[in-house]
Each structure stands twice: as C-alpha cells, then as structure tokens.
Design a protein around this motif. Structure first.
Motif, PDB file in Angstrom:
ATOM      1  N   ILE A  16       0.851  -1.203   0.000  1.00 29.27           N
ATOM      2  CA  ILE A  16       0.000   0.000   0.000  1.00 29.27           C
ATOM      3  C   ILE A  16       0.882   1.247   0.000  1.00 29.27           C
ATOM      4  O   ILE A  16       0.612   2.216  -0.718  1.00 29.27           O
ATOM      5  N   ALA A  17       1.946   1.225   0.795  1.00 24.72           N
ATOM      6  CA  ALA A  17       2.883   2.355   0.803  1.00 24.72           C
ATOM      7  C   ALA A  17       3.486   2.568  -0.588  1.00 24.72           C
ATOM      8  O   ALA A  17       3.578   3.699  -1.077  1.00 24.72           O
ATOM      9  N   ASN A  20       1.211   4.210  -2.977  1.00 22.88           N
ATOM     10  CA  ASN A  20       1.063   5.632  -2.690  1.00 22.88           C
ATOM     11  C   ASN A  20       2.340   6.428  -2.950  1.00 22.88           C
ATOM     12  O   ASN A  20       2.408   7.615  -2.639  1.00 22.88           O
ATOM     13  N   TYR A  22       5.407   6.060  -1.628  1.00 17.99           N
ATOM     14  CA  TYR A  22       6.349   6.248  -0.529  1.00 17.99           C
ATOM     15  C   TYR A  22       7.625   5.453  -0.775  1.00 17.99           C
ATOM     16  O   TYR A  22       7.588   4.349  -1.320  1.00 17.99           O
ATOM     17  N   VAL A  54       4.665   3.739   9.831  1.00 17.19           N
ATOM     18  CA  VAL A  54       3.367   3.078   9.943  1.00 17.19           C
ATOM     19  C   VAL A  54       3.597   1.797  10.729  1.00 17.19           C
ATOM     20  O   VAL A  54       4.544   1.058  10.456  1.00 17.19           O
ATOM     21  N   THR A  77      -0.722   7.952   7.581  1.00 15.88           N
ATOM     22  CA  THR A  77      -1.951   7.242   7.225  1.00 15.88           C
ATOM     23  C   THR A  77      -1.817   6.714   5.800  1.00 15.88           C
ATOM     24  O   THR A  77      -1.344   7.432   4.910  1.00 15.88           O
ATOM     25  N   LEU A  78      -2.222   5.461   5.572  1.00 20.02           N
ATOM     26  CA  LEU A  78      -2.139   4.856   4.242  1.00 20.02           C
ATOM     27  C   LEU A  78      -3.523   4.434   3.765  1.00 20.02           C
ATOM     28  O   LEU A  78      -4.217   3.673   4.461  1.00 20.02           O
ATOM     29  N   HIS A  80      -5.402   2.678   0.495  1.00 23.10           N
ATOM     30  CA  HIS A  80      -5.175   1.966  -0.758  1.00 23.10           C
ATOM     31  C   HIS A  80      -5.935   2.650  -1.889  1.00 23.10           C
ATOM     32  O   HIS A  80      -7.108   2.999  -1.734  1.00 23.10           O
ATOM     33  N   VAL A  96      -4.505   2.352   8.470  1.00 22.25           N
ATOM     34  CA  VAL A  96      -4.277   1.755   7.157  1.00 22.25           C
ATOM     35  C   VAL A  96      -5.606   1.232   6.623  1.00 22.25           C
ATOM     36  O   VAL A  96      -6.306   0.469   7.304  1.00 22.25           O
TER      37      VAL A  96
END
Length: 198
Positions: A16-17, A20, A22, A54, A77-78, A80, A96
C-alpha cells in the motif's frame, strides 16, 4: 518511511505504501532472525530520530503499546488507491485502509486502525483508536466500535449497534445487540462467551 513490524501484515502494508509512492527505508522488528522482507532491510530497533512510520502489526494491543512508547514518531496514514472512500469521512493518523474497502459518508475512523481487505463501513459509523476491522466484515449505518476492538473476518453488525472497548467479535459473528466492554462474542446471533475486565 519505516514500517514497524516485519510479518505477513507488514507485506500488505508495504505494498500500500508503494502504491502511494512512498520510499520505504526499512522495516523495524525486534526479531533478530529477520534480516530482509520484500527486499527491504529489517532493523532491530528504531533509528534515533523523528521518522515517518506506519505500524504494520495486526495486534491492536501491540500497536497501542508501540504508540505509547514512541511519542516522537510521525505516524503516516495509508489509503489503498483501490478502496472506495467517501469524501466526507475522517481518517486519523496511523490508520491503514486496504484494497477493496468501502467507507460511506460521515464515518470517523480513529488513530492506528486497520480497515482490512474488502470490509464495508456504512454511513455515520464511529471507530475509536486501535480498532481492527477484518476482511469482509460489514458494519451497517451508525455503528460505534470502541477502542481496541477486533471485528473478525466476515462478521456482520446491524445498524445502530454500540460495541464496547477491547472486545473480540469472532469470525462470521452476527451482532444484533449492543456489546459491553471487554466482551468476546461468537455465533449467529452473537452471544457473549467471555468478558475480560479492562
């Protein structure tokens, strides 16, 4: 960014990171046998600096303990990109939200929660800090979930229900009445099988 916890849950959080954009510096994990995961190094203690992080650990109690012990971290905060999120929700730091999640209007999600794969949270729900909503669980409108509660995979909660703090709602359980603090609930309809004093 660092991910605190190098386990299966940490693999999902890492992706997920990545989705996004990261840059992941490393995992942090106390298990000295862990050296690498998904190609990222595993550190065995946090760097001595203010870092973006996280917590990638599924256990609600452990996440709370880490937060209590590490007040200088900047918690990220992550969300999806393949989740369906109303523009009228509030999601707090460290939470998350995973793929396939649906969150509708006027929902509040607290700090360091996990909203897991394909779960559904309808309008006007409130989730306090350190809650974990497991895959395929469904909360109808105006459900309140207290701090630290774990809603198991495939559980269903009807509208207007209040679930207390640090409860465990078993997999596939159907909740049709309010649940007091510290309760473990299983079955359809859900029945309390244990209450732990907080």
């Amino acid at each position: 960014m660092y991910l605190y916890g190098a386990s299966g849950h940490g693999k999902v959080v890492a992706e997920i990171a990545e989705e996004n954009g990261y840059h992941i510096n490393a995992y942090i994990d106390g298990d000295v046998l862990k050296k690498k995961m998904l190609g990222y190094p595993v550190l065995h203690k946090p760097p001595q600096e203010n870092i973006d992080i996280v917590i990638s650990i599924g256990n609600n109690r452990i996440r709370k303990n880490i937060v209590d012990e590490n007040t200088l971290f900047n918690y990220v905060t992550l969300l999806h990109p393949n989740s369906s999120l109303s523009k009228r929700i509030r999601v707090e730091e460290g939470t998350v939200v995973m793929s396939g999640v649906s969150i509708n209007a006027a929902v509040t999600v607290g700090k360091h929660c996990i909203i897991n794969t394909n779960s559904s949270i309808d309008h006007d729900c409130v989730l306090e800090d350190f809650v974990h909503i497991s895959p395929n669980a469904a909360l109808a409108g105006s459900v309140y979930v207290g701090e630290g509660t774990h809603v198991g995979i495939g559980a269903n909660i009807i509208q207007g229900i209040k679930i207390g703090k640090w409860c465990t709602i078993g997999a596939g359980t159907v909740i049709i009445s309010d649940v007091p603090d510290g309760s473990t609930v299983v079955g359809n309809p859900g029945r309390i099988v244990k209450i732990t004093e907080l």
